[in-house]
Design a protein around this motif. Structure first.
Motif, mmCIF file in Angstrom:
data_model
loop_
_atom_site.group_PDB
_atom_site.id
_atom_site.type_symbol
_atom_site.label_atom_id
_atom_site.label_comp_id
_atom_site.label_asym_id
_atom_site.label_seq_id
_atom_site.Cartn_x
_atom_site.Cartn_y
_atom_site.Cartn_z
ATOM 1 N N PRO A 1 1.284 -5.295 4.483
ATOM 2 C CA PRO A 1 0.032 -4.569 4.295
ATOM 3 C C PRO A 1 0.195 -3.084 4.621
ATOM 4 O O PRO A 1 1.017 -2.702 5.461
ATOM 5 C CB PRO A 1 -0.922 -5.239 5.285
ATOM 6 C CG PRO A 1 -0.327 -6.588 5.537
ATOM 7 C CD PRO A 1 1.148 -6.400 5.456
ATOM 8 N N VAL A 2 -0.584 -2.265 3.964
ATOM 9 C CA VAL A 2 -0.602 -0.830 4.237
ATOM 10 C C VAL A 2 -1.535 -0.588 5.411
ATOM 11 O O VAL A 2 -2.678 -1.056 5.427
ATOM 12 C CB VAL A 2 -1.081 -0.045 3.000
ATOM 13 C CG1 VAL A 2 -1.185 1.436 3.321
ATOM 14 C CG2 VAL A 2 -0.129 -0.271 1.841
ATOM 15 N N THR A 3 -1.058 0.122 6.404
ATOM 16 C CA THR A 3 -1.875 0.364 7.601
ATOM 17 C C THR A 3 -2.531 1.742 7.616
ATOM 18 O O THR A 3 -3.530 1.941 8.297
ATOM 19 C CB THR A 3 -1.027 0.193 8.868
ATOM 20 O OG1 THR A 3 0.097 1.075 8.805
ATOM 21 C CG2 THR A 3 -0.525 -1.241 8.994
ATOM 22 N N ASP A 4 -1.953 2.703 6.885
ATOM 23 C CA ASP A 4 -2.556 4.035 6.815
ATOM 24 C C ASP A 4 -3.730 4.030 5.842
ATOM 25 O O ASP A 4 -3.780 3.248 4.890
ATOM 26 C CB ASP A 4 -1.531 5.060 6.324
ATOM 27 C CG ASP A 4 -0.426 5.307 7.326
ATOM 28 O OD1 ASP A 4 -0.677 5.133 8.532
ATOM 29 O OD2 ASP A 4 0.692 5.654 6.899
ATOM 30 N N ARG B 1 -7.470 0.225 1.119
ATOM 31 C CA ARG B 1 -6.071 -0.074 1.428
ATOM 32 C C ARG B 1 -5.793 -1.575 1.441
ATOM 33 O O ARG B 1 -4.645 -2.003 1.323
ATOM 34 C CB ARG B 1 -5.677 0.550 2.759
ATOM 35 C CG ARG B 1 -6.370 -0.041 3.978
ATOM 36 C CD ARG B 1 -6.008 0.716 5.224
ATOM 37 N NE ARG B 1 -6.729 0.209 6.385
ATOM 38 C CZ ARG B 1 -6.797 0.835 7.557
ATOM 39 N NH1 ARG B 1 -6.175 2.001 7.707
ATOM 40 N NH2 ARG B 1 -7.459 0.314 8.560
ATOM 41 N N ALA B 2 -6.836 -2.400 1.591
ATOM 42 C CA ALA B 2 -6.636 -3.849 1.585
ATOM 43 C C ALA B 2 -6.127 -4.347 0.239
ATOM 44 O O ALA B 2 -5.588 -5.452 0.141
ATOM 45 C CB ALA B 2 -7.942 -4.559 1.939
ATOM 46 N N LEU B 3 -6.277 -3.538 -0.799
ATOM 47 C CA LEU B 3 -5.823 -3.910 -2.134
ATOM 48 C C LEU B 3 -4.343 -3.598 -2.361
ATOM 49 O O LEU B 3 -3.801 -3.945 -3.411
ATOM 50 C CB LEU B 3 -6.651 -3.186 -3.195
ATOM 51 C CG LEU B 3 -8.157 -3.466 -3.200
ATOM 52 C CD1 LEU B 3 -8.846 -2.576 -4.227
ATOM 53 C CD2 LEU B 3 -8.432 -4.941 -3.487
ATOM 54 N N TYR B 4 -3.691 -2.954 -1.399
ATOM 55 C CA TYR B 4 -2.335 -2.453 -1.616
ATOM 56 C C TYR B 4 -1.342 -3.086 -0.642
ATOM 57 O O TYR B 4 -1.687 -3.470 0.477
ATOM 58 C CB TYR B 4 -2.299 -0.932 -1.482
ATOM 59 C CG TYR B 4 -3.110 -0.235 -2.549
ATOM 60 C CD1 TYR B 4 -2.521 0.161 -3.742
ATOM 61 C CD2 TYR B 4 -4.472 -0.013 -2.375
ATOM 62 C CE1 TYR B 4 -3.269 0.779 -4.735
ATOM 63 C CE2 TYR B 4 -5.232 0.602 -3.360
ATOM 64 C CZ TYR B 4 -4.620 0.991 -4.533
ATOM 65 O OH TYR B 4 -5.367 1.587 -5.517
ATOM 66 N N ARG B 5 -0.096 -3.151 -1.091
ATOM 67 C CA ARG B 5 0.994 -3.625 -0.260
ATOM 68 C C ARG B 5 2.192 -2.692 -0.426
ATOM 69 O O ARG B 5 2.428 -2.164 -1.516
ATOM 70 C CB ARG B 5 1.428 -5.046 -0.662
ATOM 71 C CG ARG B 5 0.358 -6.113 -0.432
ATOM 72 C CD ARG B 5 0.098 -6.332 1.054
ATOM 73 N NE ARG B 5 -0.875 -7.389 1.286
ATOM 74 C CZ ARG B 5 -2.186 -7.207 1.331
ATOM 75 N NH1 ARG B 5 -2.693 -5.995 1.130
ATOM 76 N NH2 ARG B 5 -2.995 -8.217 1.559
ATOM 77 N N ALA C 1 7.285 -11.126 -16.645
ATOM 78 C CA ALA C 1 7.347 -12.017 -15.488
ATOM 79 C C ALA C 1 6.161 -11.790 -14.568
ATOM 80 O O ALA C 1 5.696 -10.664 -14.384
ATOM 81 C CB ALA C 1 8.648 -11.802 -14.730
ATOM 82 N N LYS C 2 5.682 -12.867 -13.988
ATOM 83 C CA LYS C 2 4.656 -12.783 -12.957
ATOM 84 C C LYS C 2 5.355 -12.683 -11.606
ATOM 85 O O LYS C 2 6.227 -13.506 -11.282
ATOM 86 C CB LYS C 2 3.747 -14.007 -12.995
ATOM 87 C CG LYS C 2 2.599 -13.940 -12.000
ATOM 88 C CD LYS C 2 1.680 -15.140 -12.135
ATOM 89 C CE LYS C 2 0.535 -15.047 -11.125
ATOM 90 N NZ LYS C 2 -0.381 -16.225 -11.226
ATOM 91 N N ILE C 3 4.965 -11.692 -10.823
ATOM 92 C CA ILE C 3 5.640 -11.422 -9.555
ATOM 93 C C ILE C 3 4.885 -12.081 -8.408
ATOM 94 O O ILE C 3 3.686 -11.824 -8.206
ATOM 95 C CB ILE C 3 5.748 -9.909 -9.301
ATOM 96 C CG1 ILE C 3 6.332 -9.188 -10.513
ATOM 97 C CG2 ILE C 3 6.586 -9.654 -8.053
ATOM 98 C CD1 ILE C 3 7.707 -9.638 -10.936
ATOM 99 N N ALA C 4 5.568 -12.923 -7.665
ATOM 100 C CA ALA C 4 4.982 -13.531 -6.469
ATOM 101 C C ALA C 4 5.308 -12.662 -5.254
ATOM 102 O O ALA C 4 6.378 -12.058 -5.177
ATOM 103 C CB ALA C 4 5.526 -14.936 -6.265
ATOM 104 N N ILE C 5 4.381 -12.602 -4.308
ATOM 105 C CA ILE C 5 4.559 -11.810 -3.093
ATOM 106 C C ILE C 5 4.593 -12.738 -1.884
ATOM 107 O O ILE C 5 3.746 -13.630 -1.743
ATOM 108 C CB ILE C 5 3.424 -10.781 -2.923
ATOM 109 C CG1 ILE C 5 3.443 -9.758 -4.068
ATOM 110 C CG2 ILE C 5 3.537 -10.066 -1.581
ATOM 111 C CD1 ILE C 5 2.323 -8.730 -3.992
#
Length: 223
Positions: free
Chosen positions: A134-137, A152-156, A193-197
């Motif tokens: 997760p992005v903290t800034d 920022r909750a939408l980003y990694r 391709a579908k990317i899994a996280i």
């Protein structure tokens, strides 16, 4: 038996780092950075094949380092003009029969066994996996001289190793180069391709600036 190849990309010039040698060859707690990286994969995945991508200008220097540190070099492949070209060279020359291919930054020497296993285990149900944190800034998007906040909750923040079905990645890298390719996941995604996280690790830092070596040393001391 599943054939897995781990590509470690260490062909960069490290222009932002400002040292006499590229950052992946700088010393971290008594050992060049990329040797730490290689050791992490050797310890976590014994028996798997490792391919180290080096710039042609640094290949002799690398083998001198190996002699100096009594280090057994993995198979090496010449890099290219960009990271994409470097990975493609490794895929074309060393991964023709690999069932699984992972790609990892040579300047990420602190990758944990847990992260490596996490991306490999996830490949049992998908063809492309990346670790991310997760992005903290707080974040803002800047466009045409204006800026606005984003959630920022939408980003990694994406890390490596990134793991792929071998056939998928080979086909993805058969397409022409695009400047939009920032990592191997973006190459695979362009192929459809579908990317899994999966969960990454905040300590899996990439050595980019001199201060990162100091931070990495502190993390190593705590291991």
């Amino acid at each position: 038996m599943t054939k897995t190849v781990h590509i470690i990309v260490a062909a960069g010039t490290g222009s932002r780092f400002g040292a006499d040698v590229p950052k992946q060859f700088c010393t971290l707690r008594g050992l060049p950075v990329v040797m730490h990286t290689i050791n992490r994969f050797r310890q976590t995945c014994p028996g798997d094949r490792i391919v180290l991508v080096l710039s042609s200008q640094m290949t002799d220097f690398w083998h001198e380092l190996c002699a100096e540190y009594s280090f057994d070099s993995p198979e090496t492949v010449a890099g290219g003009a960009t990271r994409w070209h470097s990975v493609k060279n490794a895929i074309d020359s060393a991964c023709g029969d690999a069932d699984i291919i992972t790609v990892h930054d040579g300047a990420r020497p602190l990758v944990s066994a847990e992260v490596i296993h996490r991306v490999l285990d996830a490949l049992e149900t998908t063809g492309a996996v990346i670790p991310a944190v997760p992005v903290t800034d707080s974040l803002r998007i800047v466009t045409d001289g204006s800026n606005s906040s984003v959630d920022r909750a939408l980003y990694r923040a994406v890390q490596t190793p990134q793991a792929f079905d071998g056939n998928l990645l080979r086909r993805a890298y058969s397409a022409p180069f695009s400047p939009a390719f920032t990592d191997d996941a973006s190459v695979a995604e362009s192929y459809g391709a579908k990317i899994a996280i999966v969960d990454g690790d905040p300590t899996n830092i990439k050595i980019t600036h001199p201060r990162d070596l100091a931070i990495a040393g502190i993390i190593l001391d705590g291991d």
